[in-house]
Design a protein around this motif. Structure first.
Motif, PDB file in Angstrom:
ATOM      1  N   LYS A 116       0.826  -1.192   0.000  1.00 35.49           N
ATOM      2  CA  LYS A 116       0.000   0.000   0.000  1.00 35.49           C
ATOM      3  C   LYS A 116       0.869   1.254   0.000  1.00 35.49           C
ATOM      4  O   LYS A 116       1.973   1.253   0.535  1.00 35.49           O
ATOM      5  N   PRO A 117       0.379   2.335  -0.604  1.00 36.42           N
ATOM      6  CA  PRO A 117       1.149   3.577  -0.626  1.00 36.42           C
ATOM      7  C   PRO A 117       1.348   4.118   0.779  1.00 36.42           C
ATOM      8  O   PRO A 117       0.545   3.860   1.683  1.00 36.42           O
ATOM      9  N   ARG A 144       6.725  -0.522   3.517  1.00 40.06           N
ATOM     10  CA  ARG A 144       5.390  -0.694   2.959  1.00 40.06           C
ATOM     11  C   ARG A 144       4.633  -1.714   3.818  1.00 40.06           C
ATOM     12  O   ARG A 144       5.242  -2.518   4.527  1.00 40.06           O
ATOM     13  N   HIS A 180       2.439  -5.336  -7.161  1.00 37.52           N
ATOM     14  CA  HIS A 180       2.145  -4.748  -5.857  1.00 37.52           C
ATOM     15  C   HIS A 180       0.670  -4.908  -5.497  1.00 37.52           C
ATOM     16  O   HIS A 180      -0.047  -3.939  -5.261  1.00 37.52           O
ATOM     17  N   TYR A 220      -3.812  -1.832  -7.924  1.00 34.84           N
ATOM     18  CA  TYR A 220      -2.409  -1.810  -8.314  1.00 34.84           C
ATOM     19  C   TYR A 220      -1.783  -0.435  -8.081  1.00 34.84           C
ATOM     20  O   TYR A 220      -2.475   0.578  -8.047  1.00 34.84           O
ATOM     21  N   ASP A 221      -0.479  -0.441  -7.946  1.00 35.65           N
ATOM     22  CA  ASP A 221       0.298   0.793  -7.984  1.00 35.65           C
ATOM     23  C   ASP A 221       0.547   1.085  -9.463  1.00 35.65           C
ATOM     24  O   ASP A 221       1.419   0.491 -10.092  1.00 35.65           O
ATOM     25  N   GLU A 222      -0.231   1.998 -10.026  1.00 29.99           N
ATOM     26  CA  GLU A 222      -0.178   2.226 -11.475  1.00 29.99           C
ATOM     27  C   GLU A 222       1.204   2.669 -11.947  1.00 29.99           C
ATOM     28  O   GLU A 222       1.625   2.338 -13.055  1.00 29.99           O
ATOM     29  N   ASP A 223       1.919   3.408 -11.103  1.00 31.22           N
ATOM     30  CA  ASP A 223       3.246   3.872 -11.502  1.00 31.22           C
ATOM     31  C   ASP A 223       4.229   2.713 -11.630  1.00 31.22           C
ATOM     32  O   ASP A 223       5.207   2.795 -12.376  1.00 31.22           O
TER      33      ASP A 223
END
Length: 257
Positions: A116-117, A144, A180, A220-223
C-alpha cells in the motif's frame, strides 16, 4: 499453503477444488495451531500427511509471520520443483477452478505482494515499536505494508526464509519483480472488526456474491505495475457456517470457468 490459527472449516470445499488436480501440479502444506486445534486428516484426504511442524500462531503477534516462514521452508525443502508459493488462510475460499488458478500462476514470473502507498497508517505501523526502532535496517521511505496473503516465486520465498536482517524488525523487504497487489479479495470498506475485515455470512453466499468477487480487480500501484488485469483467485473472510451454502454452488458456480 494453508495458515490456520485454529481449524480448517472449508476443507471439504478445498477437497473439491483439488480433486482433479494432477499430482505434478500441486503440493499442499498446512500449518495449524497445535495448542488450540488437533487435526488428523483421513488417508483419503488431500490434506493427509500435509501438516508441517507447527507452533502457536496467535493473531496480533509475530508468531503468525513465523508460521508463514515455516510453511515456506517446508515447501522449499520438500520439493525443488515447487515454483509458486501461495498463502491462504483458514477463512479463504477459491473463486475459480483449479485449472483456471493454475494457469494464472503458471503464466506468471512475478510474485504478488500487496504494498500500500505510504500514508498515516504506514507511518503509525513503522513507529509503533518506537520512533526509531526500525532503523537502520528499515528506513521509512522503504517501508510498505499490505495483506499477509501473498504469492511468491521460489526466488522470493528463499529470500523470506533466509532473511535474518529484516526479520529482526518483524517486517519483510520490498522486492523487485513483484506485482504490488494481492490475489485474495478482502473487503475493508466497512472498516475493521477487532482487526478483521468484513466476514461473509451464510445468508450472503450465492452465485451473485461469487460473480461480484470475480468482477472486482486487485488495486495496483499504477506507476509500478502499469495496466494489469489479473483476476482475484481467492476471497476471505467467510464464516465457517457458510460451508454448506458454498458446497451447494461449488460445481455449478465456483469451479465453473
Amino acid at each position: 499453503m494453508f495458515l490456520a490459527t485454529s481449524s480448517l472449516p472449508f476443507a471439504p470445499l478445498w477437497e473439491s477444488f483439488f480433486k482433479n488436480a494432477p499430482k505434478t501440479h500441486v503440493s499442499i502444506y498446512v500449518h495449524v495451531d497445535p495448542i488450540t486445534f488437533t487435526w488428523i486428516p483421513p488417508y483419503s484426504s488431500v490434506f493427509h500427511d500435509r501438516i508441517v511442524p507447527s507452533k502457536r500462531s496467535a493473531r496480533h503477534s509475530t508468531a503468525v509471520a513465523a508460521a508463514m516462514r515455516r510453511l515456506l521452508a517446508s515447501a522449499l525443502v520438500d520439493d525443488p520443483n515447487n515454483y509458486m508459493f501461495i498463502l491462504v488462510s483458514d477463512s479463504c475460499i477459491p473463486l475459480h477452478s483449479f485449472n483456471f488458478t493454475y494457469k494464472v500462476f503458471a503464466n506468471s514470473n512475478k510474485s504478488f505482494v500487496e504494498m500500500k502507498p505510504q500514508d498515516l497508517g504506514a507511518f503509525f505501523r513503522w513507529t509503533v515499536r518506537g520512533a526509531h526502532a526500525m532503523l537502520p535496517e528499515v528506513r521509512y521511505e522503504d517501508f510498505r505494508y499490505g495483506s499477509q496473503f501473498l504469492s511468491l516465486t521460489r526466488k522470493h520465498a528463499r529470500m523470506v526464509v533466509a532473511d535474518t536482517r529484516v526479520w529482526s524488525k518483524f517486517k519483510l523487504p520490498c522486492f523487485q519483480g513483484c506485482v504490488h497487489a494481492t490475489l485474495t479479495n478482502v473487503d475493508w470498506s466497512l472498516g475493521t472488526f477487532d482487526g478483521h475485515p468484513r466476514m461473509y455470512k451464510k445468508d450472503e453466499v450465492g452465485p451473485k456474491l461469487i460473480w461480484a468477487l470475480r468482477r472486482d480487480r486487485p488495486k495496483y500501484d499504477e506507476d509500478v505495475d502499469g495496466e494489469r488485469n489479473d483476476p482475484f483467485l481467492f476471497a476471505r473472510k467467510f464464516s465457517p457456517d457458510a460451508l454448506q451454502a458454498l458446497m451447494a454452488i461449488a460445481d455449478s458456480v465456483i469451479f465453473k470457468d
